[in-house]
Scaffold this active site. Sequence first.
Site, PDB file in Angstrom:
ATOM      1  CE1 TYR A  84     -10.765 -12.848   6.395  1.00  0.00           C
ATOM      2  CE2 TYR A  84     -11.451 -12.901   4.231  1.00  0.00           C
ATOM      3  CZ  TYR A  84     -10.986 -12.417   4.871  1.00  0.00           C
ATOM      4  OH  TYR A  84     -10.138 -11.359   4.589  1.00  0.00           O
TER       5      TYR A  84
ATOM      6  CG  ASP B  36     -10.466 -11.755  22.316  1.00  0.00           C
ATOM      7  OD1 ASP B  36     -10.925 -11.467  21.098  1.00  0.00           O
ATOM      8  OD2 ASP B  36     -10.460 -12.939  22.700  1.00  0.00           O
ATOM      9  CB  VAL B  37     -12.138  -7.118  18.473  1.00  0.00           C
ATOM     10  CG1 VAL B  37     -10.938  -6.286  18.305  1.00  0.00           C
ATOM     11  CG2 VAL B  37     -11.810  -8.496  17.655  1.00  0.00           C
TER      12      VAL B  37
ATOM     13  CB  ILE C 153      -4.062  -4.376   6.321  1.00  0.00           C
ATOM     14  CG1 ILE C 153      -3.691  -5.105   5.000  1.00  0.00           C
ATOM     15  CG2 ILE C 153      -4.774  -3.219   6.027  1.00  0.00           C
ATOM     16  CD1 ILE C 153      -4.748  -5.885   4.406  1.00  0.00           C
TER      17      ILE C 153
ATOM     18  CE  LYS D 265     -12.598  -9.573   6.111  1.00  0.00           C
ATOM     19  NZ  LYS D 265     -12.265  -8.493   7.051  1.00  0.00           N
TER      20      LYS D 265
ATOM     21  NE  ARG E 107      -0.163 -11.122  11.405  1.00  0.00           N
ATOM     22  CZ  ARG E 107       0.075 -12.576  11.825  1.00  0.00           C
ATOM     23  NH1 ARG E 107       1.046 -12.879  12.282  1.00  0.00           N
ATOM     24  NH2 ARG E 107      -0.895 -13.164  11.075  1.00  0.00           N
TER      25      ARG E 107
HETATM   26  N1  LIG Z   1      -3.912  -9.701   3.692  1.00  0.00           N
HETATM   27  C1  LIG Z   1      -5.071  -9.819   2.656  1.00  0.00           C
HETATM   28  O1  LIG Z   1      -4.766 -10.407   1.576  1.00  0.00           O
HETATM   29  C2  LIG Z   1      -6.276  -9.268   3.059  1.00  0.00           C
HETATM   30  C3  LIG Z   1      -7.190  -9.118   2.006  1.00  0.00           C
HETATM   31  C4  LIG Z   1      -8.457  -8.693   2.063  1.00  0.00           C
HETATM   32  C5  LIG Z   1      -8.693  -8.224   3.367  1.00  0.00           C
HETATM   33  N2  LIG Z   1      -8.061  -8.215   4.205  1.00  0.00           N
HETATM   34  C6  LIG Z   1      -8.394  -8.063   5.597  1.00  0.00           C
HETATM   35  O2  LIG Z   1      -7.478  -7.092   6.141  1.00  0.00           O
HETATM   36  C7  LIG Z   1      -7.444  -7.107   7.841  1.00  0.00           C
HETATM   37  C8  LIG Z   1      -6.225  -7.353   7.880  1.00  0.00           C
HETATM   38  O3  LIG Z   1      -5.501  -8.442   7.444  1.00  0.00           O
HETATM   39  P1  LIG Z   1      -3.929  -8.792   7.591  1.00  0.00           P
HETATM   40  O4  LIG Z   1      -3.686  -9.546   6.353  1.00  0.00           O
HETATM   41  O5  LIG Z   1      -3.154  -7.538   8.104  1.00  0.00           O
HETATM   42  O6  LIG Z   1      -4.048  -9.814   8.591  1.00  0.00           O
HETATM   43  P2  LIG Z   1      -3.045 -10.214   9.960  1.00  0.00           P
HETATM   44  O7  LIG Z   1      -3.094 -11.599  10.216  1.00  0.00           O
HETATM   45  O8  LIG Z   1      -1.584  -9.716   9.483  1.00  0.00           O
HETATM   46  O9  LIG Z   1      -3.393  -9.150  11.013  1.00  0.00           O
HETATM   47  C9  LIG Z   1      -4.484  -9.307  11.889  1.00  0.00           C
HETATM   48  C10 LIG Z   1      -4.032  -8.741  13.148  1.00  0.00           C
HETATM   49  O10 LIG Z   1      -5.309  -8.989  13.732  1.00  0.00           O
HETATM   50  C11 LIG Z   1      -4.881  -9.401  15.270  1.00  0.00           C
HETATM   51  N3  LIG Z   1      -5.987 -10.114  15.717  1.00  0.00           N
HETATM   52  C12 LIG Z   1      -6.299 -11.445  15.449  1.00  0.00           C
HETATM   53  N4  LIG Z   1      -7.446 -11.763  16.276  1.00  0.00           N
HETATM   54  C13 LIG Z   1      -7.510 -10.739  17.184  1.00  0.00           C
HETATM   55  C14 LIG Z   1      -8.384 -10.295  18.390  1.00  0.00           C
HETATM   56  N5  LIG Z   1      -9.430 -11.467  18.663  1.00  0.00           N
HETATM   57  N6  LIG Z   1      -8.499  -9.316  18.921  1.00  0.00           N
HETATM   58  C15 LIG Z   1      -7.515  -8.315  18.605  1.00  0.00           C
HETATM   59  N7  LIG Z   1      -6.599  -8.473  17.633  1.00  0.00           N
HETATM   60  C16 LIG Z   1      -6.602  -9.677  16.732  1.00  0.00           C
HETATM   61  C17 LIG Z   1      -3.713 -10.142  14.936  1.00  0.00           C
HETATM   62  O11 LIG Z   1      -2.894 -10.515  15.961  1.00  0.00           O
HETATM   63  C18 LIG Z   1      -3.011  -9.568  13.644  1.00  0.00           C
HETATM   64  O12 LIG Z   1      -1.867  -8.646  14.399  1.00  0.00           O
HETATM   65  C19 LIG Z   1      -8.410  -8.222   8.064  1.00  0.00           C
HETATM   66  O13 LIG Z   1      -9.811  -7.895   8.580  1.00  0.00           O
HETATM   67  C20 LIG Z   1      -8.285  -9.232   6.798  1.00  0.00           C
HETATM   68  O14 LIG Z   1      -9.686  -9.969   6.481  1.00  0.00           O
HETATM   69  C21 LIG Z   1      -6.710  -8.815   4.268  1.00  0.00           C
END
Ligand SMILES: NC(=O)c1ccc[n+]([C@@H]2O[C@H](COP(=O)([O-])OP(=O)(O)OC[C@H]3O[C@@H](n4cnc5c(N)ncnc54)[C@H](O)[C@@H]3O)[C@@H](O)[C@H]2O)c1
Length: 264
Positions: free
Chosen positions: A154, A61-62, A16, A158, A14
């Site tokens: 967090y 699970d990463v 990004i 990062k 889901r």
């Molecule tokens: N959304 C934002 O505003 C934003 C901004 C900057 C950076 N990011 C970064 O972008 C990336 C994605 O964010 P997003 O908003 O899509 O988040 P999200 O929560 O929508 O998606 C994260 C996905 O990672 C999966 N996940 C969580 N733990 C896991 C694990 N242990 N092993 C495997 N999969 C796992 C979740 O199930 C989910 O599908 C992240 O690294 C986040 O830090 C997001």
Amino acid sequence: MNSNPVAIVTGGARGIGEAAVRKFSELGYAVAVLDVNRVLGEALAQELQAHGKPAAFYACDVADAVSLDQLAAEIEKKMGSASVLVTSAALIPNTESIMEMDLEAHDRMWRVNYHGTVHACRSFGRQMIAAKGGGSIVTLGSINSVLPLPLPAYNPGKAAIARLTQLLASELGRHGIRVNSVAPTYVMTPQLQARIDAGQRDLAKMMQSHALDFLPTPADIADAMAFLCSPSARAVTGILLPVDSGWMASATYMTYAGGVPWDA
Ligand SMILES: NC(=O)c1ccc[n+]([C@@H]2O[C@H](COP(=O)([O-])OP(=O)(O)OC[C@H]3O[C@@H](n4cnc5c(N)ncnc54)[C@H](O)[C@@H]3O)[C@@H](O)[C@H]2O)c1
């Protein structure tokens, strides 16, 4: 075996990660969706397959380095060696105090966000080296990579991923593998909208610190990843590419005590 180049996306079920899966699929890659969320991950892979696109979901699970190594070998057998890796899996917190935070949750966030990135880059980086075909890795940074925000696990995580990206770029460059990071600002995912609706993020406050008057979509971030993995970026490695509607340029500018040179 599949003849398309292979892209691996952790956290691909889901947000990004999902946008990255869709983008690399559109570009002709066979995409492996790695995620803890089986329901969404399988549905996405099945949707792509139904459109004739090679895709598969792998529960993962990463934080678990050993099973990620095993999974990398399994994916290589079934789909071929990875050409692209995107490490999007992460846990995203709300504001916290260091004095009061739950240490278990703190440690788990490091294990998923930082260690999970290390694990994926090792498992698939080794695979890329052995295949001798080069490759491209995109890690997920953030505006948190460059300035302090009140997210005690967090935020430094990062920053650490940005440095890790430089180390990996230095180590893997001689194998023709490029490693870059994208640094999004708040991205308008359904999850961010839910946090705004729950009062955990203030949209008006968010918009005050950007140069542009809109936030990026997940597809905007995926477009930047596609550029970084394309031949157009063949000389680009070790960078942190902001995709941030001008947040890094404007965040401190907008707070200047003398005000901004236009009518607010
Ligand atoms: N959304 C934002 O505003 C934003 C901004 C900057 C950076 N990011 C970064 O972008 C990336 C994605 O964010 P997003 O908003 O899509 O988040 P999200 O929560 O929508 O998606 C994260 C996905 O990672 C999966 N996940 C969580 N733990 C896991 C694990 N242990 N092993 C495997 N999969 C796992 C979740 O199930 C989910 O599908 C992240 O690294 C986040 O830090 C997001």
